[in-house]
Design a protein around this motif. Structure first.
Motif, PDB file in Angstrom:
ATOM      1  N   SER A 122       0.850  -1.278  -0.205  1.00 39.35           N
ATOM      2  CA  SER A 122      -0.007   0.027  -0.206  1.00 39.35           C
ATOM      3  C   SER A 122       0.923   1.328  -0.002  1.00 39.35           C
ATOM      4  N   GLN A 123       0.101   2.470  -0.593  1.00 39.38           N
ATOM      5  CA  GLN A 123       1.026   3.598  -0.681  1.00 39.38           C
ATOM      6  C   GLN A 123      -0.021   4.504   0.016  1.00 39.38           C
ATOM      7  N   VAL A 124       0.521   5.595   0.378  1.00 38.62           N
ATOM      8  CA  VAL A 124      -0.247   7.007   0.876  1.00 38.62           C
ATOM      9  C   VAL A 124      -1.179   7.409   0.024  1.00 38.62           C
ATOM     10  N   VAL A 125      -1.098   7.229  -1.127  1.00 37.53           N
ATOM     11  CA  VAL A 125      -2.117   7.790  -2.243  1.00 37.53           C
ATOM     12  C   VAL A 125      -3.432   6.844  -2.277  1.00 37.53           C
ATOM     13  N   ASP A 126      -3.031   5.490  -1.705  1.00 37.17           N
ATOM     14  CA  ASP A 126      -4.248   4.709  -1.694  1.00 37.17           C
ATOM     15  C   ASP A 126      -5.322   5.058  -0.555  1.00 37.17           C
ATOM     16  N   SER A 127      -4.893   5.933   0.284  1.00 33.19           N
ATOM     17  CA  SER A 127      -5.942   6.502   1.176  1.00 33.19           C
ATOM     18  C   SER A 127      -7.107   7.024   0.467  1.00 33.19           C
ATOM     19  N   ALA A 128      -8.198   6.513   0.928  1.00 34.83           N
ATOM     20  CA  ALA A 128      -9.423   6.855   0.118  1.00 34.83           C
ATOM     21  C   ALA A 128     -10.711   6.035   0.870  1.00 34.83           C
TER      22      ALA A 128
END
Lengths: 115, 114
Positions: free
Chosen positions: A82-88
């Motif tokens: 996972s990456q921070v941009v996956d936060s949603a």
């Protein structure tokens, strides 16, 4: 009856961890479609995947993978590394032949990925 | 696929007034759907709008509060009538396309009622 259950309200992981989002559905139709959508903080809905009820093959797209199991009425979504941009917020959805293929959404799972 | 244009993208309205949201699709579609997403909540279907017939409303939604028009196969409007702060939400237009019935969504209208 048509129903989608996402039991996980919020999930928090550290970057590079794998995370699985659960989705369980209910339908009496034999023809139906399952979807996953992503809603980032900006608010727009982003289509991720569609699966029809006759195709139980799992699918992998980059870091994303989906596990469709009719026997358990589940359509789970895994993000690898996972990456921070996956936060949603991630929504699982179902449309079925009965009712004119209107799409019903689960409650959503809010994913926080921390650096 | 389908490209959906929704207007306005956002608005701040006084309680007691009404707002009409427009949804334009770049291709002819049979079924259009209107959803509401209240703050922190999931999407809830308001109604299904078919061209040439009355909209079909889901439980908890009534025509007097959310009148819908569907004059042709590419356009629909949703009106939020006699607004109160509880109507503050994102309203989304959606269409089902093709045999896969994949739902395409507009960008949404972010409504704030003060």
């Amino acid at each position: 009856a048509q129903k989608v259950t996402q039991a996980q309200t919020e999930i928090s992981v550290v970057e590079k961890e794998d995370v699985t989002l659960d989705c369980v559905y209910e339908t009496r139709d034999t023809t139906y479609y399952l979807f996953w959508y992503k809603q980032p903080p900006s608010g727009e809905l982003v289509f991720l995947i569609r699966r029809n009820s006759f195709d139980e093959q799992n699918e992998i797209s980059g870091r994303y993978s989906w596990n469709f199991q009719k026997s358990t009425s589940s359509f789970n979504f895994t993000i690898t590394a996972s990456q921070v941009v996956d936060s949603a917020v991630y929504f699982c959805a179902l449309s079925q032949n009965t009712g004119g293929f209107k799409t019903i959404f689960g409650a959503g799972t809010r994913l926080f990925v921390k650096a | 696929s389908a490209v959906i244009s929704q207007k306005p993208s956002r608005d701040i309205c006084q309680r007691g007034t009404s707002l009409t949201i427009q949804c334009q699709v770049d291709s002819q579609v049979t079924m259009m759907f209107w959803y509401r997403q209240q703050p922190g909540q999931s999407l809830t279907l308001i109604a299904t709008a078919n061209q040439g017939s009355e909209a079909t409303y889901e439980s908890g939604f009534v025509i007097d509060k959310f009148p819908i028009s569907r004059p042709n196969l590419t356009f629909s409007t949703l009106t939020v009538s006699n607004m109160s702060p509880e109507d503050s939400s994102i309203y989304l237009c959606s269409v089902g396309v093709g045999r896969t019935s994949e739902a395409f969504f507009g960008q949404g209208t972010r409504l704030t009622v003060v």
